[in-house]
Design a protein around this motif. Structure first.
Motif, PDB file in Angstrom:
ATOM      1  N   UNK A 347      20.132   0.793  10.461  1.00 56.97           N
ATOM      2  CA  UNK A 347      18.753  -0.033   9.970  1.00 56.97           C
ATOM      3  C   UNK A 347      18.141   0.168   9.142  1.00 56.97           C
ATOM      4  N   UNK A 348      16.721  -0.380   8.650  1.00 51.93           N
ATOM      5  CA  UNK A 348      16.087  -0.138   7.741  1.00 51.93           C
ATOM      6  C   UNK A 348      14.793  -0.293   8.245  1.00 51.93           C
ATOM      7  N   UNK A 349      13.961   1.448   7.276  1.00 54.79           N
ATOM      8  CA  UNK A 349      12.448   0.864   8.037  1.00 54.79           C
ATOM      9  C   UNK A 349      12.056   0.832   5.927  1.00 54.79           C
ATOM     10  N   UNK A 350      11.243  -0.510   6.149  1.00 52.70           N
ATOM     11  CA  UNK A 350      10.429  -0.010   5.219  1.00 52.70           C
ATOM     12  C   UNK A 350       8.791  -0.414   5.207  1.00 52.70           C
ATOM     13  N   UNK A 351       8.507   0.269   4.989  1.00 57.34           N
ATOM     14  CA  UNK A 351       6.977  -0.131   4.329  1.00 57.34           C
ATOM     15  C   UNK A 351       5.840   0.386   3.521  1.00 57.34           C
ATOM     16  N   UNK A 352       5.520  -0.908   3.181  1.00 54.97           N
ATOM     17  CA  UNK A 352       4.671  -1.180   1.657  1.00 54.97           C
ATOM     18  C   UNK A 352       3.370  -1.656   2.090  1.00 54.97           C
ATOM     19  N   UNK A 353       2.403  -1.316   1.115  1.00 62.06           N
ATOM     20  CA  UNK A 353       1.064  -2.005   1.819  1.00 62.06           C
ATOM     21  C   UNK A 353       0.983  -3.538   1.279  1.00 62.06           C
ATOM     22  N   UNK A 354       0.083  -4.018   1.992  1.00 67.11           N
ATOM     23  CA  UNK A 354      -0.141  -5.460   2.337  1.00 67.11           C
ATOM     24  C   UNK A 354      -1.498  -6.178   0.786  1.00 67.11           C
ATOM     25  N   UNK A 355      -0.467  -7.042   0.557  1.00 64.69           N
ATOM     26  CA  UNK A 355      -1.477  -7.938  -0.420  1.00 64.69           C
ATOM     27  C   UNK A 355      -3.350  -7.906  -0.084  1.00 64.69           C
ATOM     28  N   UNK A 356      -4.073  -7.807   0.015  1.00 65.93           N
ATOM     29  CA  UNK A 356      -5.573  -7.884   0.768  1.00 65.93           C
ATOM     30  C   UNK A 356      -6.300  -6.514   2.035  1.00 65.93           C
ATOM     31  N   UNK A 357      -5.322  -5.826   2.122  1.00 66.83           N
ATOM     32  CA  UNK A 357      -5.761  -4.826   2.305  1.00 66.83           C
ATOM     33  C   UNK A 357      -4.273  -4.715   3.664  1.00 66.83           C
ATOM     34  N   UNK A 358      -4.234  -3.321   4.171  1.00 69.60           N
ATOM     35  CA  UNK A 358      -3.517  -3.335   5.529  1.00 69.60           C
ATOM     36  C   UNK A 358      -1.615  -2.957   5.146  1.00 69.60           C
ATOM     37  N   UNK A 359      -1.084  -3.258   6.165  1.00 60.16           N
ATOM     38  CA  UNK A 359       0.719  -2.549   5.710  1.00 60.16           C
ATOM     39  C   UNK A 359       1.299  -3.836   6.313  1.00 60.16           C
ATOM     40  N   UNK A 360       2.570  -3.954   5.855  1.00 56.75           N
ATOM     41  CA  UNK A 360       3.699  -4.048   5.759  1.00 56.75           C
ATOM     42  C   UNK A 360       4.959  -3.606   6.565  1.00 56.75           C
ATOM     43  N   UNK A 361       5.476  -3.962   7.501  1.00 53.31           N
ATOM     44  CA  UNK A 361       6.022  -3.080   8.239  1.00 53.31           C
ATOM     45  C   UNK A 361       7.346  -3.787   8.500  1.00 53.31           C
ATOM     46  N   UNK A 362       8.774  -3.171   7.911  1.00 48.40           N
ATOM     47  CA  UNK A 362      10.173  -4.266   8.111  1.00 48.40           C
ATOM     48  C   UNK A 362      10.924  -3.564   8.245  1.00 48.40           C
ATOM     49  N   UNK A 363      11.589  -4.194   9.796  1.00 49.65           N
ATOM     50  CA  UNK A 363      12.383  -3.448  10.388  1.00 49.65           C
ATOM     51  C   UNK A 363      13.718  -3.780  10.006  1.00 49.65           C
TER      52      UNK A 363
END
Length: 426
Positions: A347-363
């Motif tokens: 499995x893969x885990x990705x964390x990136x900034x979100x447009x407009x602030x915040x974060x995006x977590x993808x698993x």
């Protein structure tokens, strides 16, 4: 609402006033005309004996006096063609009077009344009285103004009473709306005024009762959570002591870390129950929390031969979520991979900034993916023998943080879970 009530009251009031004032105005004008005609008739009747006697020495001063006394023009037409009093034309109505027929008609500038006098000396005579328009409408304008003023006063009085009633209703309704908003924002101490008018008071009492019941249920829930947490802490302490007694230090450390995770989850549940309705600002660093939880699950991934690929953005990445809630959310998503895929599934885990602030977590895992028609975010529904709460916890955490949870099955992979978390708002 206030304007509608005023309109609802003004419409019937105006209709009633129109239905009352218009006929009354017409009646006042008719009464004024009848009064002027009656006065002219009386004046003519007073001259009739003198005209019938035919004594011009008496008749001439009598007619002149009558003509000068009133605003109406008084004229007497004798049978020999003589005209006494005010000069007047020999109109068709006067000719009828000389023939012995009394009549009246509307003329230019007023009304012409002719009274026939039969048997007068020298033949038939006619008494003509011309009543000008000013006499026919005397006092009508003043009466109409009084009537209009009275109508305006009545309308204003009705609207004033309606406005006071509407204001009380609107104020009570606004109070109910404000209290409902406060309750929706978690302020369970807000109460409506039960003394509101009519049914609004009943609604206010019911709303107060509902608020009290909600506060009681939340209190019971917090007490139940606290009792449950207290009961769980005892076996957790025993587990920690057993882990410390193990001969293998690594195994003991791993079990102790698991016990600490359960301890944090229990503490987080207590804190969440206590801050419900508090309205305090919640914030967590997604980079720190995700990195810490990935390292925790990496140990179990190594034990189950799972390859873990991470792409984590550097922090800080503040999100509108409490640290404990974010930890539970990440644990729920990662735990879902271990619970529903066989050992050895990467499995893969990705964390990136979100447009407009915040974060995006993808698993993303490389398992079988979603079965057709399945909705693993439905609370209490699970196809794998679990409680069905994991992804629902993640969904609710994302929504409370101003984001969303998205599930998909991309080609070449199993299940893709994407969490959107908004930035905290001051």
């Amino acid at each position: 609402m206030r304007g509608r009530i005023l309109l609802l009251v003004a419409a019937p009031v105006l209709l009633v006033l129109i239905g009352f004032a218009v006929p009354l105005a017409v009646l006042l004008r008719q009464v004024a005309e009848d009064s002027a005609v009656s006065a002219a008739t009386t004046q003519a009747q007073a001259l009739t004996p003198a005209v019938a006697a035919g004594d011009r020495a008496v008749l001439v001063p009598t007619v002149q006096d009558a003509d000068a006394r009133d605003a109406s023009d008084v004229s007497v037409f004798l049978g020999d063609g003589t005209v006494l009093g005010a000069p007047a034309p020999l109109s068709p109505v006067v000719r009828l009077g000389l023939l012995g027929t009394s009549a009246q008609t509307d003329a230019h500038g007023g009304r012409e009344l002719v009274f026939a006098v039969s048997g007068a000396a020298g033949g038939n005579a006619a008494i003509r009285v011309f009543v000008p328009d000013a006499e026919l409408t005397r006092g009508v304008t003043r009466s109409w103004l009084l009537l209009g003023g009275l109508s305006l006063v009545l309308t204003a009085g009705g609207l004033l009473l309606a406005d006071r009633l509407a204001r009380s209703l609107v104020d009570a309704t606004t109070d109910l709306s404000e209290v409902s908003g406060q309750l929706a924002r978690g302020d369970l101490s807000a109460r409506a005024d039960p003394g509101a008018p009519a049914e609004l008071g009943v609604v206010a009492g019911a709303l107060n009762g509902l608020a009290g019941r909600i506060a009681e249920l939340l209190r019971e829930e917090r007490e139940n959570v606290a009792d449950l947490a207290h009961r769980v802490r005892t076996p957790l302490t025993a587990l920690r002591l057993d882990a410390e007694a193990l001969r293998d230090p690594d195994e003991g450390a791993r079990i102790s870390a698991g016990v600490d995770g359960v301890q944090r989850a229990v503490t987080g549940a207590i804190e969440q129950a206590r801050r419900r309705g508090g309205g305090t600002l919640r914030s967590a660093d997604a980079a720190a929390v995700v990195a810490e939880r990935v390292e925790f699950w990496r140990v179990l991934a190594e034990d189950t031969d799972r390859a873990v690929t991470t792409t984590l953005a550097a922090g800080p990445l503040p999100v509108a979520c409490a640290p404990g809630d974010l930890e539970a959310c990440v644990d729920a998503v990662l735990g879902n991979v271990f619970a529903h895929t066989p050992d050895g599934t990467a499995f893969e885990v990705e964390l990136s900034p979100r447009a407009g602030g915040g974060a995006r977590i993808v698993v993303v895992d490389h398992g079988a993916g979603l079965p057709p028609g399945a909705d693993p975010t439905s609370r209490g529904v699970s196809g794998g023998g679990s409680t069905g709460l994991g992804l629902d916890i993640a969904r609710r955490t994302a929504e409370q943080a101003g984001g969303a949870l998205t599930l998909s099955s991309p080609p070449g992979a199993g299940l893709r879970v994407e969490l959107e978390l908004a930035a905290p708002v001051a």
